[in-house]
Write a protein that holds these residues in place. Structure first.
Motif, mmCIF file in Angstrom:
data_model
loop_
_atom_site.group_PDB
_atom_site.id
_atom_site.type_symbol
_atom_site.label_atom_id
_atom_site.label_comp_id
_atom_site.label_asym_id
_atom_site.label_seq_id
_atom_site.Cartn_x
_atom_site.Cartn_y
_atom_site.Cartn_z
ATOM 1 N N THR A 150 40.389 53.825 44.344
ATOM 2 C CA THR A 150 39.835 52.701 44.548
ATOM 3 C C THR A 150 40.356 51.921 45.759
ATOM 4 O OG1 THR A 150 41.442 51.472 43.166
ATOM 5 C CG2 THR A 150 39.051 52.234 41.998
ATOM 6 N N PRO A 151 39.848 51.143 46.517
ATOM 7 C CA PRO A 151 40.104 50.650 47.826
ATOM 8 C C PRO A 151 41.358 49.659 47.501
ATOM 9 C CG PRO A 151 37.864 49.835 47.426
ATOM 10 C CD PRO A 151 38.159 50.762 46.257
ATOM 11 N N VAL A 152 42.326 49.525 48.491
ATOM 12 C CA VAL A 152 43.674 48.723 48.379
ATOM 13 C C VAL A 152 43.206 47.462 49.280
ATOM 14 C CG1 VAL A 152 45.940 48.642 48.815
ATOM 15 C CG2 VAL A 152 45.036 50.856 48.058
ATOM 16 N N ASP A 153 43.579 46.255 48.680
ATOM 17 C CA ASP A 153 43.598 45.148 49.494
ATOM 18 C C ASP A 153 45.132 44.419 49.657
ATOM 19 O OD1 ASP A 153 43.780 42.690 47.534
ATOM 20 O OD2 ASP A 153 42.239 43.831 46.539
ATOM 21 N N MET A 154 45.098 44.045 50.644
ATOM 22 C CA MET A 154 46.597 43.461 50.859
ATOM 23 C C MET A 154 47.176 42.599 49.922
ATOM 24 S SD MET A 154 48.195 44.602 53.327
ATOM 25 C CE MET A 154 49.837 44.172 53.914
ATOM 26 N N THR A 181 46.494 42.593 46.646
ATOM 27 C CA THR A 181 46.652 43.434 45.439
ATOM 28 C C THR A 181 48.440 43.865 45.829
ATOM 29 O OG1 THR A 181 44.730 43.929 45.232
ATOM 30 C CG2 THR A 181 46.149 45.187 44.141
ATOM 31 N N TYR A 182 48.499 44.627 47.048
ATOM 32 C CA TYR A 182 49.584 44.972 47.424
ATOM 33 C C TYR A 182 50.879 44.055 47.615
ATOM 34 C CZ TYR A 182 53.154 46.952 50.583
ATOM 35 O OH TYR A 182 54.466 47.127 51.189
ATOM 36 N N ASP A 203 55.777 41.545 45.277
ATOM 37 C CA ASP A 203 56.438 40.406 44.412
ATOM 38 C C ASP A 203 56.894 40.768 43.072
ATOM 39 O OD1 ASP A 203 55.949 38.455 46.432
ATOM 40 O OD2 ASP A 203 54.108 37.890 45.886
ATOM 41 N N MET A 204 55.843 41.476 42.382
ATOM 42 C CA MET A 204 56.353 41.927 40.932
ATOM 43 C C MET A 204 57.566 42.681 40.924
ATOM 44 S SD MET A 204 54.232 43.322 38.104
ATOM 45 C CE MET A 204 54.689 43.365 36.466
ATOM 46 N N VAL A 256 53.232 50.589 39.167
ATOM 47 C CA VAL A 256 52.671 49.117 38.934
ATOM 48 C C VAL A 256 51.150 49.354 38.742
ATOM 49 C CG1 VAL A 256 52.588 46.808 39.788
ATOM 50 C CG2 VAL A 256 54.490 48.399 40.538
ATOM 51 N N CYS A 257 50.713 48.696 37.697
ATOM 52 C CA CYS A 257 49.275 48.783 37.054
ATOM 53 C C CYS A 257 48.556 47.268 37.170
ATOM 54 C CB CYS A 257 49.035 49.447 35.911
ATOM 55 S SG CYS A 257 49.867 51.085 35.828
ATOM 56 N N PHE A 258 47.306 47.558 37.166
ATOM 57 C CA PHE A 258 46.400 46.363 37.275
ATOM 58 C C PHE A 258 45.538 46.591 35.872
ATOM 59 C CE2 PHE A 258 47.040 43.210 40.563
ATOM 60 C CZ PHE A 258 47.705 43.989 41.378
#
Ligand SMILES: Nc1nc2c(ncn2[C@@H]2O[C@H](COP(=O)(O)OP(=O)(O)OP(=O)(O)O)[C@@H](O)[C@H]2O)c(=O)[nH]1
Length: 464
Positions: free
Chosen positions: A340-344, A346-347, A352-353, A403-405
């Motif tokens: 799936t696409p990556v957006d900045m 999310t990255y 941060d996490m 790292v998961c959403f």
């Protein structure tokens, strides 16, 4: 990634982790067993997880190629540097310039600067030019096998050193303004983690390596990937001509090289202009190759991926995971993600996490005498966002974190996620075990060759 041998094939696969090595000319596959479960378990044999661990590859649709864009990553990495020495004595990203000496590169006198991780053991334990040349012995084909080699090429001031310094030395992008033009090849061992483990050679744009006095064949022979950096804010016609020359010559010497065109400094361009520039460069570069009858050379146009990023298809569908990244914790380079696409955003959230976990662990997780490591196999974190999404971090290896959403409702089945994670982790560990075996056997082979006093191709060494 320099895994070059397949895993034992006798494993009974439920899921399959496919691992290819683009930096290594051999490009073999490694497979690892993993038995993922879902509400409805997948039919046996179905590939649930595919890893394409391609260190020279990355997300092609995201971001912009700019050191300024990498600022965040650098800032984060700088903080990580505080603890990177601790975990299990792992070697850090920070390299220290060791020596500068003239290297007789196949007869050509070429100034070379070697930068190497100071914590990395050198064969023979020595330091200085002699030990360094033992590591980077051009005549020793085993040395190039052990560490994949990436070349950074491009015109003067295109930003090669900046990319290297920002990504691997935690230099702030603003500081790159003061970088002096490189006047010798800078070779560096990047070995902070199991996944980011290669040599990077930064070539000065001002030197013509196709001058007859240079043995460029020697350079290209052991190379896995060539990244050609183009300054998008400059008139790129000269850069394209140079790219063409570089690629055609390199290809003649070594057809296995992966060519990447990195369109850099796009921060000064509007969004439309960025796309237009990328398209134009791509078109012209490929047309030039087609005109020369070299359509088979595949140039990959990259904008906005950091080096060392990789691509992976990571299908945790049955766990309800929406997005997953496999991060190199120290550098914040995600070495793999799903399709799936990556957006900045999310990255950045993931970065941060990781920071929060490391910072808190450093403050509260260590023993009073400072013993212990801030990142170990117990490291895990759950952060509930206000948009019904849960961020879930778990340690995979001492260098890597997943790292998961996850949607809140899916997170109710945390046991299932954990089970699948356990399978994934096991598979990754198996991959590493194979890698260790390969490295070990290469070392033994290398030692035997040296003992026999023969060159690796069997020709007896001339002993003076
Ligand atoms: N606007 C902008 N400038 C950048 C970026 N990255 C690097 N620069 C600037 O470009 C200039 C040249 O950068 P270098 O990294 O020294 O370029 P190089 O390709 O290594 O140059 P040579 O050593 O001469 O081959 C520096 O002033 C950097 O600050 C970027 O992403 N955006």
């Amino acid at each position: 990634m320099d895994v070059c041998s397949p895993l034992p094939s006798a494993l009974d696969f439920v899921g399959v982790a496919r691992l290819t090595c683009r930096l290594c000319p051999k490009q073999q596959q490694a497979k690892a067993a993993c038995g993922f479960l879902g509400p409805q378990s997948p039919p046996a044999g179905r590939s649930l997880l595919t890893l394409d661990l391609d260190s020279a590859d990355g997300d092609r649709d995201q971001g912009t190629a700019t050191c300024h864009g990498a600022a965040r990553q650098t800032r984060e990495s700088a903080r990580a540097a505080d603890w990177q020495e601790r975990p299990g004595g792992g070697s850090g990203l920070v390299s220290e310039q060791q020596e500068s000496w003239s290297n007789s590169m196949g007869g050509a006198s070429c100034p070379v600067d070697e930068q190497q991780d100071p914590r990395q053991e050198r064969p023979g334990g020595g330091s200085g030019p002699a030990a360094a040349s033992a590591v980077l012995d051009f005549s020793d084909p085993f040395s190039s096998e052990v560490k994949p080699r990436i070349l950074l090429m491009g015109l003067r001031r295109s930003g090669k050193s900046s990319i290297q310094k920002v990504v691997f030395h935690k230099m702030s992008p603003n500081e790159t303004l003061f970088l002096e033009s490189t006047n010798k090849i800078c070779r560096e061992d990047v070995s902070n983690s199991s996944f980011v483990n290669f040599q990077i050679w930064d070539f000065p744009g001002q030197i013509d390596f196709f001058d007859p006095t240079f043995d460029y064949e020697m350079i290209f022979r052991g190379t896995g990937a060539l990244i050609f950096v183009i300054d998008s804010q400059d008139d790129y016609m000269e850069a394209l001509a140079r790219l063409h020359l570089t690629v055609t010559r390199a290809y003649k010497v070594n057809a296995d090289i992966n060519f990447e065109v990195f369109i850099h400094k796009v921060d000064g361009l509007s969004d439309d202009h960025k796309i237009e520039t990328q398209r134009d460069i791509h078109q012209r570069a490929n047309d030039d190759l087609a005109d020369a009858g070299l359509e088979k050379i595949h140039l990959r146009n990259e904008r906005g991926k950091a080096m060392g990023q990789t691509e992976f298809l990571f299908l945790f569908q049955n766990s309800g995971i929406e997005k997953a990244f496999l991060f190199d914790v120290v550098s914040k380079i995600y070495i793999a993600t799903d399709s799936t696409p990556v957006d900045m955003q999310t990255y950045e959230l993931c970065c941060d996490m990781i920071d929060v976990v490391i910072d808190i662990s450093c403050i509260y997780g260590l023993k009073e005498d400072g013993a212990g490591t801030p990142y170990d196999k117990e490291s895990t974190a759950i952060i509930k966002l206000n948009n019904t999404t849960v961020l879930y971090l778990k340690e995979v290896t001492k260098f890597l974190a997943l790292v998961c959403f996850v949607r809140e409702e899916s997170f109710e089945r945390k046991g299932l996620i954990d089970y699948n994670f356990h399978c994934f982790r096991k598979a990754i560990h198996e991959v590493f075990e194979v890698r260790m075996k390969v490295v070990k056997s290469r070392k033994v082979q290398n030692r035997l060759q040296k003992k026999k006093g023969a060159t690796p191709n069997g020709t007896p060494r001339v002993l003076m």
